[in-house]
Design an enzyme around this catalytic site. Structure first.
Site, short mmCIF file in Angstrom:
data_model
loop_
_atom_site.label_atom_id
_atom_site.label_comp_id
_atom_site.label_asym_id
_atom_site.label_seq_id
_atom_site.Cartn_x
_atom_site.Cartn_y
_atom_site.Cartn_z
N THR A 32 0.82 -1.21 0.00
CA THR A 32 0.00 0.00 0.00
C THR A 32 0.85 1.25 0.00
OG1 THR A 32 -1.85 -1.10 1.07
CG2 THR A 32 -1.72 1.26 1.37
N SER A 87 1.86 -7.73 -0.65
CA SER A 87 2.72 -8.69 0.07
C SER A 87 2.01 -10.01 0.32
CB SER A 87 3.22 -8.09 1.38
OG SER A 87 2.18 -7.96 2.31
N THR A 99 1.80 -4.42 4.20
CA THR A 99 1.71 -4.67 5.63
C THR A 99 1.19 -6.07 5.97
OG1 THR A 99 -0.52 -3.71 5.73
CG2 THR A 99 1.35 -2.24 6.17
N ASP A 100 0.54 -6.73 5.00
CA ASP A 100 -0.11 -8.01 5.34
C ASP A 100 0.87 -9.08 5.81
OD1 ASP A 100 -2.58 -6.97 4.83
OD2 ASP A 100 -2.85 -7.93 2.89
N1 GLU Z 1 -2.42 -6.48 0.88
C1 GLU Z 1 -1.44 -5.55 0.47
C2 GLU Z 1 -0.06 -5.89 0.97
O1 GLU Z 1 0.13 -6.46 2.02
C3 GLU Z 1 -1.76 -4.17 0.88
C4 GLU Z 1 -1.85 -4.00 2.35
C5 GLU Z 1 -0.87 -3.00 2.85
O2 GLU Z 1 0.23 -2.85 2.36
O3 GLU Z 1 -1.25 -2.36 3.83
O4 GLU Z 1 0.87 -5.56 0.29
#
Ligand code: GLU
Length: 327
Positions: free
Chosen positions: A15, A61, A94-95
């Protein structure tokens, strides 16, 4: 470290590099913005560090793979020996950031700071946290006292050790917390406070990066589960399994009976918890059946540690337990 440190930025997407195309839509895509954009913004804001970007991936991710982990590890490892690099920042979705952070923490030395950073709001969202988190990461990576703390995560003005970092909320900019140790410091673009001294100064890589990642399934506990909830996860080559148990690593009797059979055959069984927070400590049943208690690690991170241990030839229960006990 010189007055203007040289920081290598390894971009993977997420993100922090995502866009929605509109502040009022939810149709966002991760990994759209090149790392040069962040470097340009940081420069325009007067950040003194010399930032060099390298794109490892541009993805959400949730799609991270052992190959990308290897590319990240090898880039960090090379940077550790490169006199032109003082610190490393990894931009990451973040995932699964906590899994990448722990894996790198276990397999890299601590002589230069490594900081993972992400964002919960896309770059073009109202009130995006991306550039602030990025500037905070630069501040941490630039600090002379940052090395010797292992891999760190910087989110919402907090510095969290890889071992402790957990995504604890699905939305909101304060989605991450540290457990059992909360933040190891606080940071803003204009301030930095460490809560204590570096505890891992000069530490060598503790384990080799896995030549291959062993098959380690996670068995998620639910009321009424039966033996097949375990059996459907097993392959011929399965030598480790993580239980995401109830409460303090608990499960129905029928499941523990099955896990005890597997442990007796040499499968390393780690009891973790499906509950977000709390320790899973050793119980008499662990001695009886040869199970391992995950202590402060949640199931996904317990799986990473077990994969690293198995790949390094460590499968004896007391040695595995010692690795779970050691920060
Ligand atoms: N699901 C995506 C990831 O982990 C976006 C979530 C994020 O980065 O906050 O890359």
């Amino acid at each position: 470290m010189s007055a203007a440190p040289n920081i290598l930025i390894l971009a993977t997407g997420g993100t922090i590099a995502g866009t929605a195309g509109s502040a009022l839509k939810r149709d966002y895509r991760p990994g759209q913005i090149g790392i040069e954009s962040f470097i340009g913004q940081a420069g325009a804001l007067g950040v003194a560090a010399n930032l060099t970007g390298r794109e490892i991936a541009a993805m959400g991710s949730e799609d991270i793979t052992p190959e990308i982990w290897r590319a990240l590890h090898d880039a960090c490892d090379a940077a550790m020996d490169d006199s032109q690099v003082d610190a490393i920042i990894i931009t990451h979705g973040t995932d699964t950031a906590e899994e990448t952070a722990l894996l790198l923490d276990l397999t890299l030395p601590t002589n230069k700071p490594i900081v993972l950073v992400g964002a919960m709001r896309p770059a073009d969202a109202v009130g995006t946290d991306g550039i602030r988190n990025f500037l905070n990461a630069v501040r941490v990576a630039s600090d002379a006292d940052a090395a010797g703390r292992g891999v760190m995560m910087v989110m919402s003005d907090r510095i969290i050790s890889a071992r402790d970092a957990r995504k604890a909320k699905t939305t909101g900019t304060d989605a991450f917390k540290g457990f059992p140790r909360d933040s190891i410091g606080t940071v803003t673009p204009s301030s930095l406070d460490w809560f204590g001294e570096p505890w891992a100064k000069g530490r060598a890589a503790r384990f080799d990066f896995p030549a291959a990642f062993p098959h380690v399934p996670i068995c998620h506990a639910y009321a009424g589960m039966q033996r097949d909830a375990v059996d459907c996860l097993l392959r011929e080559e399965t030598h480790g399994l993580v239980l995401a148990g109830f409460g303090e690593g608990n499960a129905p009797r029928v499941i523990f009976d099955r896990l005890a059979e597997l442990a007796a055959k040499g499968v390393v069984v780690v009891r973790a918890s499906r509950v977000d927070e709390g320790l899973v400590d050793r119980l008499p049943m662990d001695d009886e059946h040869g199970f391992v208690a995950a202590r402060g690690l949640g199931p996904a991170k317990a799986r990473i540690l077990l994969q690293v241990l198995l790949a390094n030839g460590i499968s004896e229960m007391s040695e595995v337990q010692a690795a779970f006990d050691t920060r």
